[in-house]
Design an enzyme around this catalytic site. Structure first.
Site: not given
Ligand code: KIV
Length: 284
Positions: A47-48, A86, A116, A118, A185
């Site tokens: 989600d970056s 994500d 993934k 968090e 992280e």
């Molecule tokens: O969204 C992302 O790119 C991430 C990385 C920082 C691991 O979660």
């Protein structure tokens, strides 16, 4: 290169064999094609993308539709690479049913190989429900960017004993809940080592020191394509951003001076056809 896409059981095998896992982010077809040609085994459609592709200040505004939109072309571009999709903020922190529904979307509509998400002990029941529903889950602890404000900003986590202990407990709870791997992280390297030694599943570090079972970096950070933020843990392996600006300026200069396009980059018409055109339109 003979690149074979990983499967979930390979992750524990990698850990047992001491083989390092390499993951980078990618967000579109052309980036995915490049990663697929490399020795990187995993792509995270993170989600970056909210920051590096969409220009937001943080990842919170990213939606499920944004994620699906970006996961699909990555899947098309990287058939030999394991794809992690994500889960954006708001897609799994409402209730277990939403988490399972949205996890299904990432696999069914997006085509990713796993999701993934968090969080630590608090999201362990969500992870358990998703795994029981057949959704492979990669966890993400330490600095969790979706809730960075609550953590005091984009800061190293686990610098005192109590916080370090909490992050270790998070890791253990997520493994027990069924996560098959865990991103750590921005924690002290020694805490990354303790977690890595404690867990049977692989750890993938980003700012968590050299002892993790694998490492992940953001595509734009490692290639020098994003300079609004440059965390200490980022190593730049290329300056693609500078090369792009140089190339754009060269194009502009050549258009200004008439050097581009030359005849090598132009098409021609046969002489007799040209003469017909000229005789039909008459003198200028
Ligand atoms: O969204 C992302 O790119 C991430 C990385 C920082 C691991 O979660």
């Amino acid at each position: 290169m003979d690149k074979k896409k990983l499967t979930i059981p390979d992750f524990k095998e990698f850990k047992k064999a001491g083989r390092k896992i390499k993951m980078v982010t990618a967000y579109d077809y052309s980036q995915a094609v490049l990663v697929d040609k490399s020795e990187i085994e995993l792509i995270l459609v993170g989600d970056s993308l909210g920051m590096v592709m969409l220009g937001y200040d943080c990842t919170v505004p990213v939606t499920m539709d944004d994620m699906i939109h970006h996961i699909k072309p990555v899947v098309r571009g990287a058939p030999h690479t394991f794809i992690v999709g994500d889960m954006p903020f708001g897609s799994y922190n409402t209730c277990v049913a939403d988490a399972v529904r949205n996890g299904n979307r990432i696999l069914k509509e997006g085509g990713a190989d796993c999701v993934k998400l968090e969080g630590g002990v608090a999201v362990a029941p969500v992870v358990k429900a998703m795994v029981e529903a057949g959704i492979p889950v990669m966890a993400h602890i330490g600095l969790t960017p979706q809730t960075a404000t609550a953590l005091g900003g984009f800061k190293v986590q686990g610098k005192d004993a109590a916080m370090a202990r909490k992050i270790i407990d998070d890791a253990v709870a997520l493994e027990e809940a069924g996560a098959f791997a865990i991103v750590i992280e921005c924690v002290p390297a020694q805490i990354g080592k303790i977690i890595t030694e404690k867990l049977g599943i692989p750890t993938i570090g980003i700012g968590a020191g050299p002892w993790c079972d694998g490492q992940v970096l953001v595509f734009h950070d490692m290639l020098g394509m994003y300079d609004r933020m440059m965390p200490k843990f980022v190593k730049r392996y290329a300056n693609v951003g500078d090369s792009i600006v140089q190339a754009l300026n060269k194009f502009a200069e050549e258009v200004n001076t008439g050097t581009f396009p030359d005849m090598e980059h132009s098409f021609t018409i046969k002489k007799e056809e040209l003469e017909k055109v000229l005789s039909e339109i008459g003198p200028a």
